[in-house]
Design a protein around this motif. Structure first.
Motif, mmCIF file in Angstrom:
data_model
loop_
_atom_site.group_PDB
_atom_site.id
_atom_site.type_symbol
_atom_site.label_atom_id
_atom_site.label_comp_id
_atom_site.label_asym_id
_atom_site.label_seq_id
_atom_site.Cartn_x
_atom_site.Cartn_y
_atom_site.Cartn_z
ATOM 1 N N ASP A 274 6.948 1.906 20.716
ATOM 2 C CA ASP A 274 7.752 2.552 21.554
ATOM 3 C C ASP A 274 8.756 3.547 21.005
ATOM 4 O OD1 ASP A 274 9.980 3.397 23.082
ATOM 5 O OD2 ASP A 274 10.712 1.243 23.698
ATOM 6 N N SER B 244 7.575 18.007 27.736
ATOM 7 C CA SER B 244 7.794 17.197 26.314
ATOM 8 C C SER B 244 7.716 15.848 26.805
ATOM 9 C CB SER B 244 9.533 17.462 26.086
ATOM 10 O OG SER B 244 9.581 18.680 25.565
ATOM 11 N N ALA B 245 7.691 15.283 27.937
ATOM 12 C CA ALA B 245 7.597 13.991 28.312
ATOM 13 C C ALA B 245 6.155 13.572 28.266
ATOM 14 C CB ALA B 245 7.975 13.624 29.644
ATOM 15 N N GLU C 126 3.555 7.655 22.079
ATOM 16 C CA GLU C 126 3.653 6.410 22.329
ATOM 17 C C GLU C 126 2.181 5.847 22.483
ATOM 18 O OE1 GLU C 126 6.996 6.143 25.091
ATOM 19 O OE2 GLU C 126 8.221 6.014 23.267
ATOM 20 N N LYS D 182 16.753 15.171 21.776
ATOM 21 C CA LYS D 182 17.837 15.652 22.767
ATOM 22 C C LYS D 182 19.206 15.673 22.289
ATOM 23 C CE LYS D 182 14.472 13.309 25.812
ATOM 24 N NZ LYS D 182 14.070 12.285 26.489
ATOM 25 N N PHE E 192 5.573 13.038 24.479
ATOM 26 C CA PHE E 192 6.177 11.862 23.920
ATOM 27 C C PHE E 192 5.154 10.888 24.494
ATOM 28 C CE2 PHE E 192 10.549 13.976 24.436
ATOM 29 C CZ PHE E 192 10.254 14.787 23.310
ATOM 30 N N ALA E 193 4.686 10.830 25.536
ATOM 31 C CA ALA E 193 3.688 9.903 26.239
ATOM 32 C C ALA E 193 2.516 9.613 25.400
ATOM 33 C CB ALA E 193 3.520 10.133 27.558
ATOM 34 N N ASP F 121 11.011 5.976 21.950
ATOM 35 C CA ASP F 121 12.289 6.552 22.478
ATOM 36 C C ASP F 121 13.169 6.693 21.621
ATOM 37 O OD1 ASP F 121 10.899 6.512 25.085
ATOM 38 O OD2 ASP F 121 11.677 5.035 25.815
ATOM 39 N N TRP F 122 13.453 5.807 20.756
ATOM 40 C CA TRP F 122 14.807 5.787 19.971
ATOM 41 C C TRP F 122 14.557 7.102 18.881
ATOM 42 C CZ3 TRP F 122 13.729 6.208 14.602
ATOM 43 C CH2 TRP F 122 12.495 5.952 14.002
ATOM 44 N N PHE G 138 12.585 10.120 19.609
ATOM 45 C CA PHE G 138 12.315 11.326 20.522
ATOM 46 C C PHE G 138 13.885 11.505 21.209
ATOM 47 C CE2 PHE G 138 7.710 10.176 21.206
ATOM 48 C CZ PHE G 138 7.346 11.073 20.015
ATOM 49 N N ASP G 139 14.646 10.595 21.710
ATOM 50 C CA ASP G 139 15.756 10.675 22.190
ATOM 51 C C ASP G 139 16.984 11.213 21.348
ATOM 52 O OD1 ASP G 139 15.040 9.732 24.525
ATOM 53 O OD2 ASP G 139 15.923 7.865 24.687
ATOM 54 N N GLN G 140 16.698 10.779 20.158
ATOM 55 C CA GLN G 140 17.891 11.165 19.127
ATOM 56 C C GLN G 140 17.376 12.611 18.677
ATOM 57 O OE1 GLN G 140 18.990 8.738 15.499
ATOM 58 N NE2 GLN G 140 17.192 8.036 16.108
#
Lengths: 313, 645
Positions: free
Chosen positions: B492, B478-479, B486, B502, B482-483, B494-495, B497-499
């Motif tokens: 950025d 997954s990372a 981005e 995850k 995401f990379a 992260d806000w 993908f994290d929500q």
């Protein structure tokens, strides 16, 4: 062409008994109005202020439909429960209606001292309600019989599609089973119709014997009974096609066309009542002219039309 | 064994002849001879496996998937988790399946058979034999290869979950001992779970399959040889590089159709092979059209389809448990003679399963641990392809007045079931099969569509192309996705993908309140003096209103929102809100009243689980309600007239 004669007699009678047809429509509307008010209230609460409601003017919005089920399904469950309750209730009301219709038909109001429809109709409905409920219960054995026949048929036909390779055959076998099931349903319905007629004409309190005799009558006169029934079925189908074509042509995206489409719908519902009365009148005339002499109950008052027919034929 | 020595030479010859490139590292090199006994439902196999230790440390034990053992008894992990049913099809408890390894040894070396043990790395279920371990006499150093010879017998179950037989139809998948993935100094070799598919290393497969001569055979890869045997059987040899699994099917009732597919840009030349059950020949054109659509869409959107063949298998109706499944260069679709044209299940399944050739076949993420990477990304791709070719409002259903898009189908499946698990959950650890399906397929797809609408279609297209190009024939996590997102978008994220990946939260914004209140002139006592309203200002055009709109964030997740505000005079105002707070008020002093406030007016956020509350009218719109209520009433009236009593 005996069947045609009784068919036209039935149509004529139903047309002349306009009030009876309106009465059937009224009962139907009364039941359905409960659904209307509940559903309308529900939709007003959950959807009337949302812009997505507009989508329903153009098409059936599946997205919103499923959202309604998910987010507001509990309220919808109440309406579905009410609908089921009403359907069950309507079965008993229709038992009452059947008594009223037959009693009205057997008392031609032109010659009877009771000229007003309502007292006659409700007297008949009340008088035969208990007997027709018992008839309904006894007739369950016939409905069960249909299920057994279909199950046996299914067991016989199932090996033909073993392995599931011939899906065309499978499709047509299912279709054949459906057609047979419908034919059997119509047959049972017809038998019960004649049993009711026998009870009303003979004014008998016995129910099982008329049911048994109706089975004999229907099979003895199978050609005519079926012909009468299917002529009315054909009429119903023709009316439905006409209704479908008309309502399809109405573009229901604005208030007036929506009301117009509903009006057309009500005419269709009226036509169903008209066909029902016509069928019952036709079956009664046929039964009275072809049935055995009545041995039970009071003497049967002979309808004026029937009387004149029998003199001329 | 001598016969295995000729294979490397043969491979070299084929390699030169086809001129095929070898983009993936060939960690595995399988040569299998298989014979199907149709009466016994058994496949006898001899496997020669060359395996390369690509790690940094020596390997002293080998792990293998023995997936058919999932069907060995009712206590395997698969059977315990699934309760003996899969996608509505149930196990036949008189027709178990299993795989029996009778010998495993190093070529010209030690017999490893006595060291066989079954291990259960995921759940320690002692009854599960879907992972086999053997011990090497001495550790295999990094960079070295080992050649193993395995003799096995696979008893096929009656098919209900992907593999097995039904009548004379055979879907032979997950049927041979398949080595696990050695990564980060450990074996990644999970048990066969109810809610999961597969993960293996890339390499070369060459398989000889012997079946009765009246059977039509389809298999992964290209057919390079066929030989008629003296015992009324045929032996077909299939070969393919850059794949990580091998499946095949055989049935005398298949009609085999070959068509070619060519695309100029990007250049694609492949042979489409259709194995259509004779009962479904009516569906041939539909299958062909949808496969062509899939090849075109995926090639143009992500990268050229690189293989020389693609085989579509159409199972018979009673073997639908084998339908809707992907394998390298071969997949099973799903259809029936009954299906009307407007029910686009065969099209959807064909595009979806073909699409897995990209998201699973080539970009081979770990389906056990991060299933969304193939199912979610592929469902996202499938929705886009279906909408593109079959119409945005009717891509799934087009039956008269009933129409439904593939996007709506996906939305329907997340409405109730997606709030219990994060998308990034290991497949067998989801709350239920329903939660697994809703999250890794639909919610992940809708999340990507939401991301696409946030980044813009062009940027997202570039993200997907880059991800495919960079991770083709590899095992991304997954990372890694995401990379790439981005990097390509330059943002950025992260806000996001994290929500969305995850946490199990849901996205739901609503218009909480709309209000228009007339602002009255001053009236009463001000500074000791009585002030009367100005009676000359009574005309409506001189009235002023305070218009108020309140937007609520009802869900746990936040996402930037666009809000459209429409006034009675037709004036429109568009607002944006970052959406982090629980609510936001907008006020307008205007000579007109509000008519409507609407969040996400262009329906850019399919992940919002309640779109009914995304808008609010100041005055209710009664006309559609009347139409619906009268319609329902009329249906009920008709139903009453149909009661046969």
């Amino acid at each position: 062409m005996k069947a045609l004669k009784y068919y036209f007699q039935g149509i004529k009678k139903a047309t002349s008994e306009g009030k009876l047809v309106w009465l059937l429509w009224l009962v139907n509307v009364l039941f359905a109005s409960l659904i209307y008010f509940q559903f309308s209230d529900y939709m007003n609460q959950v959807l009337s202020r949302s812009a997505v409601a507009e989508n329903f003017l153009k098409t059936f919005d599946m997205n919103t439909f499923f959202e309604l089920l998910t987010h507001n399904g509990e309220k919808l469950n109440v309406i579905v429960s009410l609908a089921i309750f009403l359907l069950i209730g309507y079965i008993f009301v229709s038992v009452f209606l059947n008594g009223g219709i037959l009693f009205t038909l057997i008392h031609p109001r032109k010659t009877d001292e009771r000229r007003r429809l309502a007292p006659l109709f409700f007297e008949g409905g009340g008088k035969f309600f208990g007997r027709f409920v018992r008839l309904l219960i006894y007739s369950l054995t016939l409905w069960l019989g249909i299920i057994v026949i279909i199950l046996i048929l299914n067991m016989i036909l199932k090996p033909l599609t073993k392995g599931g390779t011939n899906e065309v055959l499978m499709f047509y076998l299912i279709l054949i089973q459906l057609v047979i099931a419908f034919l059997l349903v119509f047959l049972v319905k017809m038998i019960v119709d004649y049993a009711r007629i026998k009870i009303v004409v003979g004014d008998t309190r016995k129910v099982f014997r008329p049911l048994f005799q109706a089975v004999g009558f229907v099979f003895r006169k199978l050609g005519s009974t079926l012909a009468i029934y299917y002529l009315f079925l054909l009429t119903a189908a023709a009316v439905f096609v006409l209704y479908w074509l008309v309502q399809k042509a109405v573009n229901t995206q604005a208030l007036l066309p929506i009301l117009f489409a509903f009006l057309i719908g009500q005419i269709f519902i009226l036509s169903r009542g008209w066909i029902k009365v016509g069928l019952q009148a036709s079956q009664m005339n046929f039964f009275q002219s072809a049935g055995p002499p009545q041995k039970t109950g009071k003497p049967v008052p002979v309808p004026a039309e029937k009387n004149s027919e029998s003199q001329t034929t | 064994m001598k016969k295995f020595l000729i294979f490397p030479i043969l491979i070299l010859v084929i390699f030169i002849n086809t001129g095929a490139t070898s983009p993936s590292k060939h960690i595995v090199d399988y040569h299998i001879k298989a014979k199907l006994l149709t009466e016994e439902k058994i496949v006898f196999g001899e496997e020669a496996l060359t395996w390369l230790n690509t790690g940094d440390v020596p390997v002293s034990e080998l792990h293998f998937h023995l997936y058919l053992n999932a069907f060995k008894n009712n206590r395997s992990t698969f059977m315990r988790e699934s309760g003996g049913s899969h996608r509505g099809f149930a196990v036949d408890k008189d027709r178990w399946g299993y795989i029996d390894v009778s010998r495993i040894g190093i070529q010209d070396g030690a017999d490893l058979t006595p060291t066989i043990t079954y291990i259960q790395p995921d759940d320690q279920n002692p009854d599960d034999q879907t992972v086999m371990q053997v011990l090497l006499p001495e550790p295999l150093p990094p960079g070295e290869t080992i050649i193993l010879e395995i003799i096995f017998q696979s008893k096929l179950p009656q098919v209900f979950a992907r593999s097995g037989y039904k009548g004379n139809f055979f879907m032979v998948a997950q049927w041979f001992p398949k080595i696990g993935v050695w990564e980060n100094g450990a074996w990644n070799c999970h048990q066969y779970h109810s809610s999961s598919e597969f993960y293996a290393d890339f390499g070369i497969f060459e398989v000889d399959i012997t079946v009765p001569e009246d059977f039509v055979l389809g298999a992964t890869g290209k057919r390079i040889k066929e030989v008629k045997n003296s015992d009324e059987t045929m032996t077909y040899t299939h070969y393919q590089e850059n794949i990580h699994d091998f499946a095949w099917t055989a049935c005398p009732d298949f009609v085999e159709i070959h068509k070619s597919f060519t695309l100029p840009d990007p250049p694609v030349q492949t042979e489409m092979i259709f194995l259509i059950h004779k009962a479904h020949l009516k569906l041939t054109d539909r299958y062909e059209e949808s496969l062509r659509n899939g090849l075109e869409f995926y090639s143009q959107s992500y990268g050229a389809y690189p293989y020389e063949t693609i085989t579509l298998v159409d199972p018979p109706l009673k073997a639908m448990g084998a339908g809707g499944m992907e394998y390298p260069t071969l997949f099973t679709s799903m259809g029936s003679w009954f299906f009307p044209k407007g029910l686009r299940l065969p099209e959807m399944v064909t595009i979806h399963e073909f699409g897995h050739g990209y998201w699973y076949g080539m970009v081979a993420s770990n389906e056990f641990e991060e299933a969304w990477l193939d199912e979610g990304i592929n469902s996202y791709s499938e929705i886009k392809a279906m909408d593109h070719y079959y119409g945005k409002d009717r891509s799934m259903l087009d039956l008269g007045a009933i129409k439904m898009s593939d996007l709506v189908r996906s939305r329907v499946s997340i409405l109730g079931l997606s709030k219990l698990d994060p998308i990034m959950t290991r497949s067998w650890e989801f709350y239920s099969k329903g939660s697994y399906g809703a999250n890794v397929y639909a919610k992940a797809a809708l999340t990507l569509l939401t991301l696409e609408r946030y980044l813009g279609e062009d940027v997202m297209a570039e993200v997907m192309k880059t991800y495919f190009k960079r991770w083709k024939f590899k095992h991304p996590k997954s990372a890694d996705f995401f990379a790439v997102a981005e990097e390509v978008s330059g943002q950025d994220l992260d806000w996001f993908f994290d929500q969305f990946f995850k946490t199990p939260g849901q996205l739901d914004y609503s218009v909480g309140r709309v209000r228009s209140v007339e602002i009255k002139d001053p009236q009463g006592i001000f500074k000791g003096e009585l002030v009367e309203p100005d009676k000359t200002k009574d005309s409506p055009e001189e009235k002023i209103y305070k218009n108020e709109v309140v937007i609520l964030r009802k869900g746990d997740l936040f996402f930037p929102q666009e809000i459209l505000i429409v006034f009675e005079n037709g004036e429109e105002i568009r607002e944006t809100w970052e959406g982090k707070d629980r609510w936001k008020r907008f006020e307008y002093i205007k000579p007109n009243k509000l008519k409507l406030a609407e969040i996400d007016p262009e329906y850019k956020i399919p992940l919002d689980i309640n779109q009914m509350n995304n808008s609010r009218l100041l005055k209710p719109n009664k006309t559609p309600i009347l139409k619906l209520a009268l319609g329902i009433t009329l249906y009920f009236q008709k139903l009453l007239t149909l009661l046969p009593f």
